[in-house]
Design an enzyme around this catalytic site. Sequence first.
Site, PDB file in Angstrom:
ATOM      1  N   THR A   1      -4.178  -1.279  10.441  1.00 29.72           N
ATOM      2  CA  THR A   1      -3.739  -2.658  10.644  1.00 29.72           C
ATOM      3  C   THR A   1      -4.874  -3.464  11.234  1.00 29.72           C
ATOM      4  OG1 THR A   1      -2.005  -4.060  11.633  1.00 29.72           O
ATOM      5  CG2 THR A   1      -2.931  -2.325  13.017  1.00 29.72           C
ATOM      6  N   ASN A   2      -4.798  -4.775  11.073  1.00 29.20           N
ATOM      7  CA  ASN A   2      -5.653  -5.698  11.817  1.00 29.20           C
ATOM      8  C   ASN A   2      -4.804  -6.649  12.654  1.00 29.20           C
ATOM      9  OD1 ASN A   2      -8.389  -5.005  11.310  1.00 29.20           O
ATOM     10  ND2 ASN A   2      -8.213  -5.800   9.235  1.00 29.20           N
TER      11      ASN A   2
ATOM     12  N   LYS B   1       0.102  -5.671  17.180  1.00 35.20           N
ATOM     13  CA  LYS B   1       0.455  -4.260  16.967  1.00 35.20           C
ATOM     14  C   LYS B   1      -0.574  -3.339  17.631  1.00 35.20           C
ATOM     15  CE  LYS B   1       2.982  -4.435  12.556  1.00 35.20           C
ATOM     16  NZ  LYS B   1       2.987  -3.872  11.180  1.00 35.20           N
TER      17      LYS B   1
ATOM     18  N   ASP C   1       5.211   0.655   8.926  1.00 35.36           N
ATOM     19  CA  ASP C   1       5.881  -0.491   8.335  1.00 35.36           C
ATOM     20  C   ASP C   1       7.143  -0.694   9.141  1.00 35.36           C
ATOM     21  OD1 ASP C   1       5.968  -2.664   6.665  1.00 35.36           O
ATOM     22  OD2 ASP C   1       7.000  -1.622   5.044  1.00 35.36           O
TER      23      ASP C   1
ATOM     24  N   TYR D   1      10.037 -11.722  15.099  1.00 37.43           N
ATOM     25  CA  TYR D   1      11.425 -12.137  15.358  1.00 37.43           C
ATOM     26  C   TYR D   1      11.833 -11.940  16.813  1.00 37.43           C
ATOM     27  CZ  TYR D   1      11.879 -12.068  10.237  1.00 37.43           C
ATOM     28  OH  TYR D   1      11.717 -12.299   8.890  1.00 37.43           O
ATOM     29  N   ASP D   2      10.889 -11.621  17.682  1.00 37.81           N
ATOM     30  CA  ASP D   2      11.220 -11.305  19.078  1.00 37.81           C
ATOM     31  C   ASP D   2      12.074 -12.370  19.775  1.00 37.81           C
ATOM     32  OD1 ASP D   2       9.879  -8.943  18.756  1.00 37.81           O
ATOM     33  OD2 ASP D   2       8.218  -9.424  20.096  1.00 37.81           O
TER      34      ASP D   2
ATOM     35  N   ARG E   1       8.952   0.293  17.746  1.00 40.63           N
ATOM     36  CA  ARG E   1       7.592   0.799  17.557  1.00 40.63           C
ATOM     37  C   ARG E   1       7.238   1.798  18.664  1.00 40.63           C
ATOM     38  NH1 ARG E   1       5.442  -3.633  16.749  1.00 40.63           N
ATOM     39  NH2 ARG E   1       5.591  -3.566  14.477  1.00 40.63           N
TER      40      ARG E   1
END
Length: 201
Positions: free
Chosen positions: A8-9, A13, A69, A159-160, A186
């Site tokens: 990922t970039n 995350k 994902d 969506y937090d 996560r």
Amino acid sequence: MSKIVFATNNKHKLEEIRSILGDRFEVLSLSDIGCHEDIPETSDTLQGNALQKAQYVFDKYGYDCFADDTGLEVEAIGGEPGIYSARYAALDGDGSQSHDSEANMTKLLRKLEGIDNRKAQFRTVIALLMKATQNAELFEGIVTGSIIRERRGGEGFGYDPVFEPDGYDKTFAELGNDIKNQISHRARAVNKLANWLNDRS
């Protein structure tokens, strides 16, 4: 310290993953290894997309790699937005893949207008590929909750501001990263990943 690539970039995350894994591993991003191409995500499942991304990096760059994902799955609308969570609003437009969190939340809240069932869950699937093992390992994390009717809170991403986890009266965006990183989907998937890696280190 062992090096491992997180495919990922997304800086949010990366911060979450590095915070959860601590100093046990040096977590590299795609840009850290010089991978600037757009890795395809063409599967119709979270598992498939995670594995596709990890396999791409593993095959092309030769690093031990994991990819995730994540999807928000809302019961009343058939599990939407699911695999399309990051580009939910763009599906209505010109086909662009723009990740616009505000537009995504606006679309979700509009679809839930007048609906009392607000049950939802965040689900993360992590796929891990390592040279030392033959098979892909999959780790899943789920957090259940509900979609509130208006945005609350200024932290987090995605969506937090509209997701309130079960057992709390605040959204992920109100709880702050320290608490979120202990209870999130996560975090649960990464902790399973970390335990698996530690058992073999």
